[in-house]
Design an enzyme around this catalytic site. Structure first.
Site, PDB file in Angstrom:
ATOM      1  N   GLN A 110       4.195   9.422   3.994  1.00 34.89           N
ATOM      2  CA  GLN A 110       3.436   9.536   2.747  1.00 34.89           C
ATOM      3  C   GLN A 110       2.006  10.001   2.989  1.00 34.89           C
ATOM      4  O   GLN A 110       1.443  10.743   2.193  1.00 34.89           O
ATOM      5  CB  GLN A 110       3.413   8.188   2.016  1.00 34.89           C
ATOM      6  CG  GLN A 110       4.767   7.690   1.554  1.00 34.89           C
ATOM      7  CD  GLN A 110       5.352   6.671   2.520  1.00 34.89           C
ATOM      8  OE1 GLN A 110       5.207   6.798   3.736  1.00 34.89           O
ATOM      9  NE2 GLN A 110       6.033   5.677   1.995  1.00 34.89           N
ATOM     10  N   ASP A 166       1.082  -3.093  -2.164  1.00 32.49           N
ATOM     11  CA  ASP A 166       2.276  -3.174  -3.007  1.00 32.49           C
ATOM     12  C   ASP A 166       2.328  -4.519  -3.735  1.00 32.49           C
ATOM     13  O   ASP A 166       2.774  -4.609  -4.857  1.00 32.49           O
ATOM     14  CB  ASP A 166       3.539  -2.994  -2.163  1.00 32.49           C
ATOM     15  CG  ASP A 166       3.642  -1.586  -1.598  1.00 32.49           C
ATOM     16  OD1 ASP A 166       3.140  -0.648  -2.247  1.00 32.49           O
ATOM     17  OD2 ASP A 166       4.201  -1.426  -0.499  1.00 32.49           O
ATOM     18  N   ASN A 217       1.637  -4.027   2.225  1.00 30.63           N
ATOM     19  CA  ASN A 217       1.503  -2.587   1.997  1.00 30.63           C
ATOM     20  C   ASN A 217       2.564  -1.924   2.869  1.00 30.63           C
ATOM     21  O   ASN A 217       3.437  -2.601   3.409  1.00 30.63           O
ATOM     22  CB  ASN A 217       0.074  -2.145   2.367  1.00 30.63           C
ATOM     23  CG  ASN A 217      -0.248  -0.737   1.898  1.00 30.63           C
ATOM     24  OD1 ASN A 217       0.006  -0.383   0.762  1.00 30.63           O
ATOM     25  ND2 ASN A 217      -0.797   0.064   2.785  1.00 30.63           N
ATOM     26  N   LYS A 218       2.497  -0.631   3.013  1.00 27.90           N
ATOM     27  CA  LYS A 218       3.503   0.057   3.818  1.00 27.90           C
ATOM     28  C   LYS A 218       3.491  -0.436   5.263  1.00 27.90           C
ATOM     29  O   LYS A 218       2.468  -0.877   5.778  1.00 27.90           O
ATOM     30  CB  LYS A 218       3.261   1.573   3.788  1.00 27.90           C
ATOM     31  CG  LYS A 218       3.425   2.171   2.408  1.00 27.90           C
ATOM     32  CD  LYS A 218       4.822   1.943   1.850  1.00 27.90           C
ATOM     33  CE  LYS A 218       5.008   2.485   0.456  1.00 27.90           C
ATOM     34  NZ  LYS A 218       4.392   1.670  -0.588  1.00 27.90           N
TER      35      LYS A 218
END
Length: 200
Positions: free
Chosen positions: A91, A132, A142-143
């Site tokens: 991403q 997130d 988060n990621k």
């Protein structure tokens, strides 16, 4: 039948109104995040990000973590970004770098494994990431890879900021241990397209 049709049209109109309200609330929240976050970014700073938390992930043209960067730029500060590629789905490479380049904000993409090296080399002034979900105690998900970036930032005495709207808070979870983690398809790691890179 006519009354039912009018009721359906009224429901449709209410749904559109509510959707537009949600859209505007998200834009306002992201602009506020940028406004409040901008003072945290020094003039001339290089900010490291991990994953995409920009306009492509939110309503409008600002984003959350990238909203802080855009807010600093809009406040007249010179700012550059180092974007982790964010494996395995990339991403940072595909989305964050594209957004920043489109906005003429200088961006350099690095592999996830290089974050510690560039921090130790003095090439990063602070880290800003999105979230997130945030638990009641402040634990943040988060990621994948964000935890490693946070540990590296602490080791290198760099400020680490999480930029997220209040809707990201989940007060029903007492800690991050209760945040559900998405398990994804192994092909995102073992394959590029249909080409398998490693053994079974």
């Amino acid at each position: 039948e006519k009354a039912r049709t009018q009721n359906t049209e009224e429901i449709k109109a209410n749904l559109v109104t509510e959707a537009l309200n949600i859209f505007q609330e998200d834009i306002d929240a992201n602009r506020s995040i940028g406004h409040f976050g901008a003072p945290l970014i020094p003039d001339g700073a290089t900010v490291l990000t991990h994953c995409n938390a920009g306009a492509l992930a939110t309503a409008g043209d600002y984003g959350t973590a990238l909203g802080v960067i855009r807010g600093a730029r809009d406040a007249g500060k010179r700012v550059a970004v180092i974007a982790d590629e964010t494996r395995p789905f990339l991403q940072g490479l595909r989305l964050t770098a594209w957004e920043l380049a489109k906005d003429n904000i200088p961006v350099t993409v690095i592999t996830d494994g290089m974050a510690g090296h560039v921090m130790k080399g003095g090439k990063v002034d602070c880290v800003v990431v999105g979230a997130d979900r945030i638990a009641a105690n402040g634990d943040t998900a988060n990621k994948i890879g964000t935890y490693m970036v946070a540990v590296l930032a602490k080791e290198n005495n760099l400020p680490f900021y999480v930029a997220a709207p209040i809707t990201t808070l989940d007060l029903s979870l007492s800690s991050g241990d209760q945040i559900p983690i998405e398990e994804r398809d192994t092909r995102e790691v073992t394959h590029i397209g249909n080409h398998q890179l490693g053994p079974e």
